[in-house]
Design a protein around this motif. Structure first.
Motif, mmCIF file in Angstrom:
data_model
loop_
_atom_site.group_PDB
_atom_site.id
_atom_site.type_symbol
_atom_site.label_atom_id
_atom_site.label_comp_id
_atom_site.label_asym_id
_atom_site.label_seq_id
_atom_site.Cartn_x
_atom_site.Cartn_y
_atom_site.Cartn_z
ATOM 1 N N PRO A 1 0.809 -1.227 0.000
ATOM 2 C CA PRO A 1 0.000 0.000 0.000
ATOM 3 C C PRO A 1 0.840 1.274 0.000
ATOM 4 C CG PRO A 1 0.035 -0.948 2.198
ATOM 5 C CD PRO A 1 0.757 -1.924 1.313
ATOM 6 N N ASP A 2 1.529 1.525 -1.112
ATOM 7 C CA ASP A 2 2.391 2.699 -1.230
ATOM 8 C C ASP A 2 2.511 3.049 -2.713
ATOM 9 O OD1 ASP A 2 4.709 4.227 0.535
ATOM 10 O OD2 ASP A 2 5.303 3.978 -1.566
ATOM 11 N N PRO A 3 2.593 4.346 -3.051
ATOM 12 C CA PRO A 3 2.694 4.720 -4.466
ATOM 13 C C PRO A 3 3.930 4.171 -5.161
ATOM 14 C CG PRO A 3 3.139 6.621 -3.045
ATOM 15 C CD PRO A 3 2.573 5.542 -2.176
ATOM 16 N N ASP A 4 4.950 3.800 -4.411
ATOM 17 C CA ASP A 4 6.174 3.277 -5.010
ATOM 18 C C ASP A 4 5.924 2.036 -5.851
ATOM 19 O OD1 ASP A 4 9.272 3.320 -4.997
ATOM 20 O OD2 ASP A 4 8.802 1.277 -4.355
ATOM 21 N N THR A 5 4.915 1.256 -5.491
ATOM 22 C CA THR A 5 4.623 0.036 -6.246
ATOM 23 C C THR A 5 4.101 0.336 -7.648
ATOM 24 O OG1 THR A 5 3.531 -2.123 -6.123
ATOM 25 C CG2 THR A 5 2.233 -0.227 -5.455
ATOM 26 N N PHE A 6 3.689 1.574 -7.889
ATOM 27 C CA PHE A 6 3.248 1.992 -9.222
ATOM 28 C C PHE A 6 4.332 2.794 -9.949
ATOM 29 C CE2 PHE A 6 -0.468 1.550 -6.532
ATOM 30 C CZ PHE A 6 -1.282 0.734 -7.297
ATOM 31 N N GLY A 7 5.485 2.953 -9.304
ATOM 32 C CA GLY A 7 6.573 3.737 -9.883
ATOM 33 C C GLY A 7 7.547 2.884 -10.677
ATOM 34 N N LEU B 1 13.088 10.899 -9.739
ATOM 35 C CA LEU B 1 11.967 11.151 -8.834
ATOM 36 C C LEU B 1 11.597 9.893 -8.048
ATOM 37 C CD1 LEU B 1 9.748 13.334 -11.197
ATOM 38 C CD2 LEU B 1 10.846 14.108 -9.074
ATOM 39 N N ILE B 2 11.675 8.736 -8.703
ATOM 40 C CA ILE B 2 11.376 7.475 -8.018
ATOM 41 C C ILE B 2 12.367 7.253 -6.872
ATOM 42 C CG2 ILE B 2 11.405 4.964 -8.262
ATOM 43 C CD1 ILE B 2 10.294 5.396 -11.123
ATOM 44 N N LEU B 3 13.657 7.425 -7.166
ATOM 45 C CA LEU B 3 14.682 7.267 -6.123
ATOM 46 C C LEU B 3 14.525 8.317 -5.029
ATOM 47 C CD1 LEU B 3 17.912 6.424 -8.174
ATOM 48 C CD2 LEU B 3 16.671 4.921 -6.614
#
Length: 514
Positions: A419-425, A447-449
């Motif tokens: 449950p975190d936006p990182d999984t869509f990054g 931006l991802i890093l």
């Protein structure tokens, strides 16, 4: 008379109460669960899909896991885990004592080290190695202590440890540099896999030796796999399964009645999304960004949600779904209405021959993928700008084709790993993404890093808003819809509301007889 009536009432109440309690026979009675989610592999190093991870979360343990609806991982095979210092680059876990593999051998820190290293070493084209892109090395400090050394600050690393990618295997049973073959599993989860037939069934028995986050194990379960939604629906209506999920046909889902006394219905929000991925590589008919932007001007999500899915999904206008930090409507902002004229203008600027011809692939039996592809073809061919060749592929073949860049466009659902936006990054739009679109943008990678340096995840929201703006401009994918989660069970089965929450955890142990 009053005494006699009271005794009769108490007797009836007693009988009713007894009927509501599970008997000893019920304890050993198997609960049958039907799904259309296929299993790619039984080896955690070789699968990165919802069906495989659903099985992994029952037969393997990770150091951490997620509670239903939880956003922070909790210890499972670990007794405790924590970052060391303030740099978010060293993560240490202490193992729970007494965990044993089916062989009887105790799990040690060496098994944990081995499990993570082999995922990265094998680096399967359809595996989860990309999740550990910041993992530089792992050390087993002693029998019960393991330390992860990260190449850069990564506040999301504990979330990744809690996924199916973090499944711990017996180092004596799994080869270090190749995927394990066969149909057996050596894990320490709440269930043991007693029998498995690919695309047919998985028999699960409670693991009486389980030690972890759960206070107890569940009922025996038989997972039955169906080739498509229609076959799952047929099995459900024929009472061949006690629970049906992921997924019944849209027409069936839209007519479910929660007040029907013959069944239990759970409908909940989910972070599962579906995107149309585009091959951006040189040589692809979709290589020119103006061609991809033209496609974005033609897709009608509302039409998809209404006609194909009959209102059981919500139109999605961004990379990150509603309910997850950083969600925006970047594609609505850039392409607010369907416009053949604007699409034509872009294609004219690109100097391409009309109609632009390309192939659109989908996974056979994956929900309403075939019907969705027909509708997308209709929308994209409006005005004679595109000519779309629709092709369906068996699920494993489909995965390998997109991983190898052998399709021009393909529609795939994405279940949030955590449950975190990182999984869509990184997995979707980072360089070398799991979806293998060939897309690479240095600013997006930065931006991802950058977003991973924030332990307070709300501070990462701006980075993800910027990522979504760039994605809407570059169009390596086109968001289509966000799913609602449905679980249907017979009236005598409880716990369906805990089964799935849009992450990779499939809580079969919460199912029980009533």
């Amino acid at each position: 008379m009053r005494i006699l009536v009271t005794l009769l009432v108490l007797a009836v109440v007693g009988i009713g109460g007894w009927q509501l309690l599970p008997s000893q026979d019920d304890k050993d009675r198997t609960i049958t669960v039907g799904t259309t989610d296929a299993v790619t592999a039984l080896d955690p190093a070789g699968a990165y899909d919802a069906g495989s991870w659903a099985l992994f979360s029952n037969v393997f343990q990770s150091l951490l896991t997620f509670e239903p609806g939880g956003v922070e991982p909790v210890p499972d095979a670990a007794q405790s885990c924590a970052f060391q210092g303030s740099g978010l680059r060293t993560y240490r876990c202490t193992l729970r004592s007494g965990i044993t593999f089916p062989s009887g051998r105790a799990m040690t820190a060496e098994d944990v080290k081995y499990s993570f290293e082999r995922v990265k070493k094998i680096n399967s084209d359809v595996g989860p190695a990309s999740l550990f892109d910041t993992l530089a090395s792992v050390t087993a400090d002693d029998e019960h202590t393991v330390t992860f050394h990260l190449s850069s600050a990564d506040a999301t690393f504990p979330l990744k440890v809690a996924t199916g990618a973090g499944s711990i295997v017996d180092k004596d049973k799994y080869p270090a540099d190749a995927l394990r073959t066969g149909t057996s599993v050596d894990g320490t989860g709440p269930y043991t896999l007693t029998a498995y037939a690919k695309d047919q069934k998985a028999d699960l028995a409670p693991n009486e030796h389980y030690k972890g986050y759960l206070s107890g194990v569940g009922r025996p379960v038989e997972l039955r796999y169906y080739a498509d939604s229609a076959k799952l629906d047929q099995a459900w209506k024929g009472r061949q399964v006690d629970v049906a999920t992921r997924t019944l046909p849209p027409g069936v889902l839209s007519e479910l009645n929660p007040s029907d006394p013959k069944q239990r219905v759970t409908e909940s929000d989910s972070a599962e999304t579906r995107n149309l991925y585009l091959n951006t590589r040189s040589g692809s008919p979709l290589h020119d960004v103006r061609v991809r932007r033209a496609m974005a001007w033609l897709v009608n999500r509302e039409q998809l949600a209404t006609t194909v899915y009959e209102g059981t999904v919500d139109p999605l206008y961004s990379l990150i779904p509603t309910g997850i930090t950083g969600h925006t409507t970047s594609f609505f902002d850039s392409y607010p209405t369907q416009s053949t004229d604007k699409a034509r203008r872009l294609l004219t600027e690109a100097g391409v021959s009309l109609p632009v011809r390309f192939t659109l692939g989908y996974g056979i039996g994956r929900g309403a993928g075939a019907e969705e592809s027909v509708e997308l073809k209709k929308q994209l061919e409006a005005g004679g700008l595109f000519k779309v060749d629709v092709k369906g592929y068996e699920w494993t073949d489909f995965q390998k084709r997109w991983a190898a860049g052998k399709m021009d466009a393909w529609a795939v659902g994405w279940v949030a790993d955590y449950p975190d936006p990182d999984t869509f990054g990184g997995p979707l739009v980072g360089t070398g993404s799991t979806m293998s679109t060939g897309y690479s943008n240095k600013l997006v990678d930065h931006l991802i890093l950058d977003s991973r340096q924030y332990a307070d995840r709300t501070r990462a929201a701006k980075d993800f808003r910027d990522i979504q703006t760039d994605v809407a401009e570059d169009v390596p994918l086109i968001p289509l819809w966000q799913r609602k989660e449905y679980v249907v069970s017979t009236e005598d089965v409880g716990g369906g509301q805990y089964l799935s929450d849009g992450t990779g955890v499939f809580r079969l142990w919460r199912l029980t007889w009533i």
